[in-house]
Scaffold this motif. Structure first.
Motif, PDB file in Angstrom:
ATOM      1  N   THR A  63     -30.343  12.633 -46.925  1.00  0.00           N
ATOM      2  CA  THR A  63     -30.197  11.532 -45.977  1.00  0.00           C
ATOM      3  C   THR A  63     -29.161  11.872 -44.911  1.00  0.00           C
ATOM      4  O   THR A  63     -29.375  11.608 -43.721  1.00  0.00           O
ATOM      5  N   GLY A  64     -28.060  12.474 -45.316  1.00  0.00           N
ATOM      6  CA  GLY A  64     -27.031  12.878 -44.354  1.00  0.00           C
ATOM      7  C   GLY A  64     -27.525  13.923 -43.378  1.00  0.00           C
ATOM      8  O   GLY A  64     -27.235  13.854 -42.176  1.00  0.00           O
ATOM      9  N   VAL A  65     -28.291  14.883 -43.865  1.00  0.00           N
ATOM     10  CA  VAL A  65     -28.834  15.923 -42.979  1.00  0.00           C
ATOM     11  C   VAL A  65     -29.783  15.306 -41.966  1.00  0.00           C
ATOM     12  O   VAL A  65     -29.717  15.608 -40.766  1.00  0.00           O
ATOM     13  N   ILE A  66     -30.643  14.433 -42.437  1.00  0.00           N
ATOM     14  CA  ILE A  66     -31.589  13.796 -41.517  1.00  0.00           C
ATOM     15  C   ILE A  66     -30.850  12.933 -40.508  1.00  0.00           C
ATOM     16  O   ILE A  66     -31.119  12.989 -39.302  1.00  0.00           O
ATOM     17  N   LEU A  67     -29.897  12.150 -40.992  1.00  0.00           N
ATOM     18  CA  LEU A  67     -29.184  11.210 -40.131  1.00  0.00           C
ATOM     19  C   LEU A  67     -28.274  11.894 -39.117  1.00  0.00           C
ATOM     20  O   LEU A  67     -28.204  11.475 -37.956  1.00  0.00           O
ATOM     21  N   PHE A  68     -27.562  12.936 -39.544  1.00  0.00           N
ATOM     22  CA  PHE A  68     -26.543  13.529 -38.684  1.00  0.00           C
ATOM     23  C   PHE A  68     -26.962  14.831 -37.998  1.00  0.00           C
ATOM     24  O   PHE A  68     -26.244  15.306 -37.115  1.00  0.00           O
ATOM     25  N   ASN A  69     -28.078  15.431 -38.408  1.00  0.00           N
ATOM     26  CA  ASN A  69     -28.536  16.667 -37.772  1.00  0.00           C
ATOM     27  C   ASN A  69     -29.902  16.509 -37.116  1.00  0.00           C
ATOM     28  O   ASN A  69     -30.062  16.821 -35.942  1.00  0.00           O
ATOM     29  N   LEU A  70     -30.876  16.039 -37.879  1.00  0.00           N
ATOM     30  CA  LEU A  70     -32.248  16.001 -37.383  1.00  0.00           C
ATOM     31  C   LEU A  70     -32.473  14.903 -36.349  1.00  0.00           C
ATOM     32  O   LEU A  70     -33.076  15.163 -35.301  1.00  0.00           O
ATOM     33  N   VAL A  71     -31.991  13.712 -36.615  1.00  0.00           N
ATOM     34  CA  VAL A  71     -32.197  12.597 -35.673  1.00  0.00           C
ATOM     35  C   VAL A  71     -31.529  12.873 -34.321  1.00  0.00           C
ATOM     36  O   VAL A  71     -32.165  12.698 -33.272  1.00  0.00           O
ATOM     37  N   PRO A  72     -30.262  13.337 -34.281  1.00  0.00           N
ATOM     38  CA  PRO A  72     -29.689  13.660 -32.966  1.00  0.00           C
ATOM     39  C   PRO A  72     -30.444  14.793 -32.259  1.00  0.00           C
ATOM     40  O   PRO A  72     -30.609  14.752 -31.031  1.00  0.00           O
ATOM     41  N   TYR A  73     -30.937  15.771 -33.019  1.00  0.00           N
ATOM     42  CA  TYR A  73     -31.715  16.859 -32.403  1.00  0.00           C
ATOM     43  C   TYR A  73     -33.000  16.308 -31.766  1.00  0.00           C
ATOM     44  O   TYR A  73     -33.303  16.623 -30.612  1.00  0.00           O
TER      45      TYR A  73
END
Length: 80
Positions: A63-73
């Motif tokens: 969830t953290g990877v998706i929220l803080f890396n993937l979504v901003p990308y």
């Protein structure tokens, strides 16, 4: 720092973090008993508690990877 640089950094962070997630998942899957015995030296956990805690940790990390890396990308890709 340019938008292109930020996008590249976020992309690589996403790839590396999902690689770590995959390694952690495989380690948990393939070396479950060994990890449980190792953790059992410090904590008294049943196998069910151990599984639930590890699963929750993997879900939280994903969830953290998706929220803080993937979504901003993805947002930067849409905007730029």
């Amino acid at each position: 720092m340019s938008i292109e640089m930020v996008r590249a950094v976020l992309l690589w962070c996403t790839v590396i973090n999902f690689g770590l997630l995959l390694c952690g998942s495989l380690l948990f899957r393939l070396a479950h008993d060994w990890i449980h015995r190792l953790a059992g030296r410090w904590f008294r956990l049943s196998a069910e508690q151990f599984d639930a805690i590890n699963y929750a940790g993997l879900v939280l990390f994903k969830t953290g990877v998706i929220l803080f890396n993937l979504v901003p990308y993805v947002a930067l890709r849409i905007v730029g």
